[in-house]
Scaffold this active site. Sequence first.
Site, short mmCIF file in Angstrom:
data_model
loop_
_atom_site.label_atom_id
_atom_site.label_comp_id
_atom_site.label_asym_id
_atom_site.label_seq_id
_atom_site.Cartn_x
_atom_site.Cartn_y
_atom_site.Cartn_z
N SER A 79 -10.66 -0.24 3.90
CA SER A 79 -9.80 -0.45 5.08
C SER A 79 -9.27 0.90 5.55
CB SER A 79 -8.60 -1.33 4.72
OG SER A 79 -9.05 -2.51 4.12
N ARG B 269 0.84 -1.22 0.00
CA ARG B 269 0.00 0.00 0.00
C ARG B 269 0.87 1.25 0.00
NH1 ARG B 269 -2.08 -3.57 -1.06
NH2 ARG B 269 -3.92 -4.61 -0.23
N GLU C 16 -4.42 3.91 6.25
CA GLU C 16 -4.25 3.66 4.81
C GLU C 16 -4.94 4.81 4.05
OE1 GLU C 16 -5.22 -0.36 3.32
OE2 GLU C 16 -6.19 0.65 1.64
C1 LIG Z 1 -15.51 -0.23 -0.19
C2 LIG Z 1 -14.03 0.01 -0.48
C3 LIG Z 1 -13.19 -1.07 -0.68
C4 LIG Z 1 -11.84 -0.87 -0.96
N1 LIG Z 1 -11.04 -1.96 -1.18
C5 LIG Z 1 -9.72 -1.79 -1.47
C6 LIG Z 1 -8.88 -2.93 -1.72
O1 LIG Z 1 -9.32 -4.07 -1.69
N2 LIG Z 1 -7.59 -2.69 -1.99
C7 LIG Z 1 -7.05 -1.44 -2.05
O2 LIG Z 1 -5.85 -1.32 -2.31
N3 LIG Z 1 -7.82 -0.36 -1.82
C8 LIG Z 1 -9.14 -0.49 -1.54
N4 LIG Z 1 -9.93 0.60 -1.30
C9 LIG Z 1 -9.33 1.94 -1.33
C10 LIG Z 1 -9.49 2.69 -2.68
O3 LIG Z 1 -10.52 2.14 -3.44
C11 LIG Z 1 -8.20 2.66 -3.49
O4 LIG Z 1 -7.14 3.22 -2.75
C12 LIG Z 1 -8.34 3.43 -4.80
O5 LIG Z 1 -7.19 3.25 -5.60
C13 LIG Z 1 -8.57 4.93 -4.59
O6 LIG Z 1 -8.95 5.49 -5.83
P1 LIG Z 1 -9.62 6.90 -5.94
O7 LIG Z 1 -9.64 7.28 -7.38
O8 LIG Z 1 -10.93 6.89 -5.26
O9 LIG Z 1 -8.57 7.81 -5.18
P2 LIG Z 1 -8.85 9.03 -4.20
O10 LIG Z 1 -9.49 8.53 -2.97
O11 LIG Z 1 -9.52 10.12 -4.93
O12 LIG Z 1 -7.36 9.47 -3.88
C14 LIG Z 1 -6.51 8.63 -3.12
C15 LIG Z 1 -5.10 9.23 -3.11
O13 LIG Z 1 -4.55 9.15 -4.41
C16 LIG Z 1 -4.22 10.47 -4.90
N5 LIG Z 1 -4.59 10.49 -6.32
C17 LIG Z 1 -5.77 10.11 -6.87
N6 LIG Z 1 -5.70 10.18 -8.21
C18 LIG Z 1 -4.47 10.64 -8.51
C19 LIG Z 1 -3.79 10.94 -9.73
N7 LIG Z 1 -4.37 10.79 -10.92
N8 LIG Z 1 -2.52 11.41 -9.66
C20 LIG Z 1 -1.90 11.59 -8.46
N9 LIG Z 1 -2.49 11.30 -7.27
C21 LIG Z 1 -3.75 10.83 -7.30
C22 LIG Z 1 -5.04 11.42 -4.07
O14 LIG Z 1 -4.42 12.71 -4.00
C23 LIG Z 1 -5.09 10.71 -2.73
O15 LIG Z 1 -3.90 10.97 -2.01
C24 LIG Z 1 -11.31 0.44 -1.03
C25 LIG Z 1 -12.16 1.55 -0.82
C26 LIG Z 1 -13.52 1.33 -0.55
C27 LIG Z 1 -14.42 2.51 -0.35
#
Ligand SMILES: Cc1cc2nc3c(=O)[nH]c(=O)nc-3n(C[C@H](O)[C@H](O)[C@H](O)COP(=O)(O)OP(=O)(O)OC[C@H]3O[C@@H](n4cnc5c(N)ncnc54)[C@H](O)[C@@H]3O)c2cc1C
Length: 351
Positions: free
Chosen positions: A250, A175, A346
């Site tokens: 998480s 992570r 996380e």
């Molecule tokens: C129900 C649920 C289940 C989940 N299960 C998992 C799992 O099994 N495994 C796992 O690893 N994660 C999991 N996650 C966490 C999440 O889905 C991941 O971390 C996902 O990659 C976040 O994507 P996002 O576009 O929503 O990012 P955001 O929440 O919008 O951003 C997350 C971080 O990434 C940065 N960021 C986003 N996009 C960019 C970009 N294009 N360039 C630079 N920085 C950027 C943001 O600034 C922030 O720091 C889960 C979340 C939920 C709600």
Amino acid sequence: MTHFSVKSSSHPQIKQNFDLTSFNTLGLPSKAARFVEVSSTDHLLKLHEQAFFKEKLPFVLGGGSNVLLKDYLDIPVLKNSISGKKVIKQDENFVWIEAGAGENWHKLVSWAVEQDFGGIENLALIPGTVGAAPIQNIGAYGVELEQVFESLELFDMRTGKLHTYRREECEFGYRDSIFKRELKGQVIVTKVVLTLTKTNHIIQSSYRSLNDYLREHNITQPVIRDIFDAVVAIRRSKLPDPADLGNAGSFFKNPVVVRSVLEPILREYCDVPYYEMEGELVKIPAGWLIEKAGWKGRRVGNVGTYENQALVIVNHGGATGEEVYEHAMRIKASVKKVFGIDLVPEVNIVQ
Ligand SMILES: Cc1cc2nc3c(=O)[nH]c(=O)nc-3n(C[C@H](O)[C@H](O)[C@H](O)COP(=O)(O)OP(=O)(O)OC[C@H]3O[C@@H](n4cnc5c(N)ncnc54)[C@H](O)[C@@H]3O)c2cc1C
């Protein structure tokens, strides 16, 4: 099979006092002093020309599924909506796919499975965008993004230049990546290239709940579609859907500790689950520690810990970012007191 849409190159619109409540899966009320949505690298270059990145570098938002937003953000927020996906190269055994950072991750996984491209089926149903996937090296059911990752393109907000980062340069860990450390808050991922299999798919089914599911459904020779379907079914049964109950998955990372930290816990709880890592290190599920510290299903005001998975903090409705943060800190203090282990979030806490 190849399609890549380049959206309009008109000027990106900067909005003031923008409501982010529906832009984060915890459903927290939050406003951004300034907000801009970009759908092409051209937009980023234009913003750079307008000196948008001069004063304060913006916070980059994807799908908002891994963030805890406070009620007011005086840093600008930049939503990445760069779309498109295409096959850029293939040989007999492998295919290289390129996807825009704003693409929905799960839709990319579904598309890959439909084409019979293997490697990301275990990562089905992870919310969020393609561009955020490398930030924390998303992982689930025995697979991490780095296993299929080839390269990414990023825009450096400080210089206004585009660069390519290959796998080794991303310094992926559990992570973790260089984008959560040295490059945190300075770059915007614009597209990602993955290497998937066309033949001889590597079926990763040893993760316990996945293996159990396949056995219960009499699937003895799973193909990638079976893995995808199984992961989707397991996730739906275990995790709350943010559309029904606000959450960010998480909340804490699973702590990796030296064996001597595990030993006293083992003496008290012979059933503590743990995974051997390299050297003297072991990984203990944070959800188990939180549950044993008495937090599973516990609610304080509008915030709670999910009844089926203690690692997930939920917004029962009307919670603020501050309340969620305080709840998380209470859990952290409690686990530290009971087990002497420091939990690390996380979820990205955006100040
Ligand atoms: C129900 C649920 C289940 C989940 N299960 C998992 C799992 O099994 N495994 C796992 O690893 N994660 C999991 N996650 C966490 C999440 O889905 C991941 O971390 C996902 O990659 C976040 O994507 P996002 O576009 O929503 O990012 P955001 O929440 O919008 O951003 C997350 C971080 O990434 C940065 N960021 C986003 N996009 C960019 C970009 N294009 N360039 C630079 N920085 C950027 C943001 O600034 C922030 O720091 C889960 C979340 C939920 C709600």
